[in-house]
Design a protein around this motif. Structure first.
Motif, PDB file in Angstrom:
ATOM      1  N   ARG A  55      40.065  41.330  36.909  1.00  0.00           N
ATOM      2  CA  ARG A  55      40.100  39.960  37.883  1.00  0.00           C
ATOM      3  C   ARG A  55      38.948  40.504  38.963  1.00  0.00           C
ATOM      4  O   ARG A  55      39.720  41.196  39.939  1.00  0.00           O
ATOM      5  CB  ARG A  55      41.181  39.132  38.271  1.00  0.00           C
ATOM      6  CG  ARG A  55      42.081  39.231  37.239  1.00  0.00           C
ATOM      7  CD  ARG A  55      43.238  38.506  38.512  1.00  0.00           C
ATOM      8  NE  ARG A  55      44.303  38.199  37.426  1.00  0.00           N
ATOM      9  CZ  ARG A  55      44.771  36.466  36.578  1.00  0.00           C
ATOM     10  NH1 ARG A  55      43.178  36.383  37.653  1.00  0.00           N
ATOM     11  NH2 ARG A  55      45.483  36.403  35.888  1.00  0.00           N
ATOM     12  N   ALA A  88      37.356  39.250  41.505  1.00  0.00           N
ATOM     13  CA  ALA A  88      37.684  38.755  42.542  1.00  0.00           C
ATOM     14  C   ALA A  88      38.224  39.212  43.310  1.00  0.00           C
ATOM     15  O   ALA A  88      38.303  39.452  44.721  1.00  0.00           O
ATOM     16  CB  ALA A  88      37.710  37.284  42.343  1.00  0.00           C
ATOM     17  N   PHE A  89      39.402  40.078  42.566  1.00  0.00           N
ATOM     18  CA  PHE A  89      40.230  40.490  43.883  1.00  0.00           C
ATOM     19  C   PHE A  89      39.194  42.156  44.349  1.00  0.00           C
ATOM     20  O   PHE A  89      40.478  42.538  45.281  1.00  0.00           O
ATOM     21  CB  PHE A  89      41.580  40.899  43.284  1.00  0.00           C
ATOM     22  CG  PHE A  89      42.308  39.561  43.691  1.00  0.00           C
ATOM     23  CD1 PHE A  89      42.446  38.494  43.980  1.00  0.00           C
ATOM     24  CD2 PHE A  89      42.330  38.906  42.042  1.00  0.00           C
ATOM     25  CE1 PHE A  89      42.576  37.682  43.933  1.00  0.00           C
ATOM     26  CE2 PHE A  89      42.633  37.510  41.830  1.00  0.00           C
ATOM     27  CZ  PHE A  89      43.229  36.189  42.829  1.00  0.00           C
ATOM     28  N   TRP A 136      36.945  43.704  45.355  1.00  0.00           N
ATOM     29  CA  TRP A 136      36.403  43.640  46.617  1.00  0.00           C
ATOM     30  C   TRP A 136      37.231  44.280  47.669  1.00  0.00           C
ATOM     31  O   TRP A 136      37.373  44.323  48.708  1.00  0.00           O
ATOM     32  CB  TRP A 136      35.097  42.911  47.098  1.00  0.00           C
ATOM     33  CG  TRP A 136      35.603  41.592  47.842  1.00  0.00           C
ATOM     34  CD1 TRP A 136      35.515  40.497  46.865  1.00  0.00           C
ATOM     35  CD2 TRP A 136      35.701  40.890  48.424  1.00  0.00           C
ATOM     36  NE1 TRP A 136      35.769  39.486  46.797  1.00  0.00           N
ATOM     37  CE2 TRP A 136      35.567  39.109  48.011  1.00  0.00           C
ATOM     38  CE3 TRP A 136      35.527  41.458  50.155  1.00  0.00           C
ATOM     39  CZ2 TRP A 136      36.809  38.263  49.608  1.00  0.00           C
ATOM     40  CZ3 TRP A 136      36.195  40.467  50.913  1.00  0.00           C
ATOM     41  CH2 TRP A 136      36.043  39.153  50.880  1.00  0.00           C
ATOM     42  N   GLN A 137      38.220  42.779  48.077  1.00  0.00           N
ATOM     43  CA  GLN A 137      39.427  42.868  48.383  1.00  0.00           C
ATOM     44  C   GLN A 137      40.609  43.977  49.003  1.00  0.00           C
ATOM     45  O   GLN A 137      40.476  44.191  49.797  1.00  0.00           O
ATOM     46  CB  GLN A 137      40.130  41.413  48.496  1.00  0.00           C
ATOM     47  CG  GLN A 137      39.296  39.752  48.456  1.00  0.00           C
ATOM     48  CD  GLN A 137      39.976  39.286  47.636  1.00  0.00           C
ATOM     49  OE1 GLN A 137      41.008  38.444  48.144  1.00  0.00           O
ATOM     50  NE2 GLN A 137      39.831  38.472  46.722  1.00  0.00           N
ATOM     51  N   TYR A 148      46.360  43.383  45.786  1.00  0.00           N
ATOM     52  CA  TYR A 148      44.990  43.043  46.032  1.00  0.00           C
ATOM     53  C   TYR A 148      44.672  43.853  44.026  1.00  0.00           C
ATOM     54  O   TYR A 148      44.506  43.358  43.875  1.00  0.00           O
ATOM     55  CB  TYR A 148      44.935  42.877  46.562  1.00  0.00           C
ATOM     56  CG  TYR A 148      44.146  42.177  47.262  1.00  0.00           C
ATOM     57  CD1 TYR A 148      43.965  40.433  46.905  1.00  0.00           C
ATOM     58  CD2 TYR A 148      44.799  41.730  48.453  1.00  0.00           C
ATOM     59  CE1 TYR A 148      44.190  38.659  47.505  1.00  0.00           C
ATOM     60  CE2 TYR A 148      45.212  40.661  48.992  1.00  0.00           C
ATOM     61  CZ  TYR A 148      44.580  38.823  48.395  1.00  0.00           C
ATOM     62  OH  TYR A 148      45.062  37.892  49.743  1.00  0.00           O
ATOM     63  N   ALA A 170      44.033  42.421  40.482  1.00  0.00           N
ATOM     64  CA  ALA A 170      42.942  42.737  39.758  1.00  0.00           C
ATOM     65  C   ALA A 170      42.936  43.015  38.215  1.00  0.00           C
ATOM     66  O   ALA A 170      42.429  43.070  37.589  1.00  0.00           O
ATOM     67  CB  ALA A 170      41.313  43.578  40.457  1.00  0.00           C
TER      68      ALA A 170
END
Length: 257
Positions: A50, A52-53, A55-56, A240, A244
């Protein structure tokens, strides 16, 4: 008189040797770490990654190291040793890298301690004291987080009736001993920490305790607060990262028909 040019050339040659030695050691560590990877499992996980997770998780984990760097620089300043946050951050990053091959956190601490000692040759005992005190405060904060987590944890974390009270009681006991230690340390007369007539390990122990004794309550609170932020960012960043890697499944909201 001996000319200065040969000495300069010798120093340059020595620095080059040390540089290439560090490069070779770093490459060896990377290759060593690659041997631990389960490439078959990585091949199966990558399609489920994933992004999107990612970079967090990266931002939060970097913020954790920034909080540690601020804590170290702040603590050293309490002992009248100035080390910029950027230098502390650099030493932390190098320490974390070498800590992957050395004995974990202790190995990483020894590496960053050695790097800092090169810059502050006259403050070795203060540097050792700062790193030791950092780890103590980090442990106390983790125990605080554990105690609070156990109290407010979901029901499935409280199913084991034996583990629940043990974690909570150990955390509370260690926090109490930490506070008691500083209360007793502050109440002792300063002459007890004079090391002129003491040698060996006892002298170093007295010196460390004497430096810790000079810390104000405000300074201790700030170090604990920065330790909390460091652990908080690390925990949430790891969460996170688990998302991911699809290690934590995200439940989709139920749609009414």
């Amino acid at each position: 008189m001996t000319p200065s040019i040969p000495m300069t050339n010798n120093n340059t040659s020595k620095s080059h040797i040390l540089f290439y030695g560090r490069v070779v050691l770093s490459c060896a560590i990377i290759i060593y770490l690659l041997t631990f990877l389960d490439w078959e499992r990585i091949k199966n996980i990558l399609p489920q990654l994933r992004l999107a997770f990612i970079w967090q998780a990266l931002v939060l984990l970097l913020l954790s190291i920034v909080a540690m760097s601020v804590r170290w620089s702040f603590l050293l300043r309490q002992f009248n040793v100035r080390q910029s946050i950027l230098i502390s951050w650099r030493h932390y990053m190098i320490g974390f890298f070498y800590g992957k091959m050395l004995p974990g956190v202790i190995g990483g601490d020894l590496v960053r301690l050695g790097l800092s000692m090169k810059q502050h040759r006259n403050h070795k005992s203060i540097l050792v004291t700062s790193v030791f005190f950092e780890r103590i405060c980090g442990l106390i904060v983790m125990l605080m987080i554990s105690a609070v987590t156990v109290v407010v944890a979901p029901t499935f974390l409280q199913r084991d009736e034996l583990v629940f009270p043990v974690i909570y009681n150990v955390a509370v006991l260690c926090i109490f001993l930490f506070v008691l230690f500083f209360v007793v340390l502050k109440s002792l007369p300063g002459k007890w920490f004079i090391t002129h007539n003491v040698r060996g390990f006892k002298s170093r122990a007295y010196a460390v305790l004497g430096k810790v004794r000079t810390l104000s309550v405000t300074a201790i609170f700030v170090v604990l607060l920065l330790s909390f932020f460091a652990h908080f960012f690390d925990i949430v960043g790891s969460y996170y990262l688990a998302k991911a890697l699809s290690l934590i499944h995200i439940s989709e909201p139920t749609r009414p028909y």
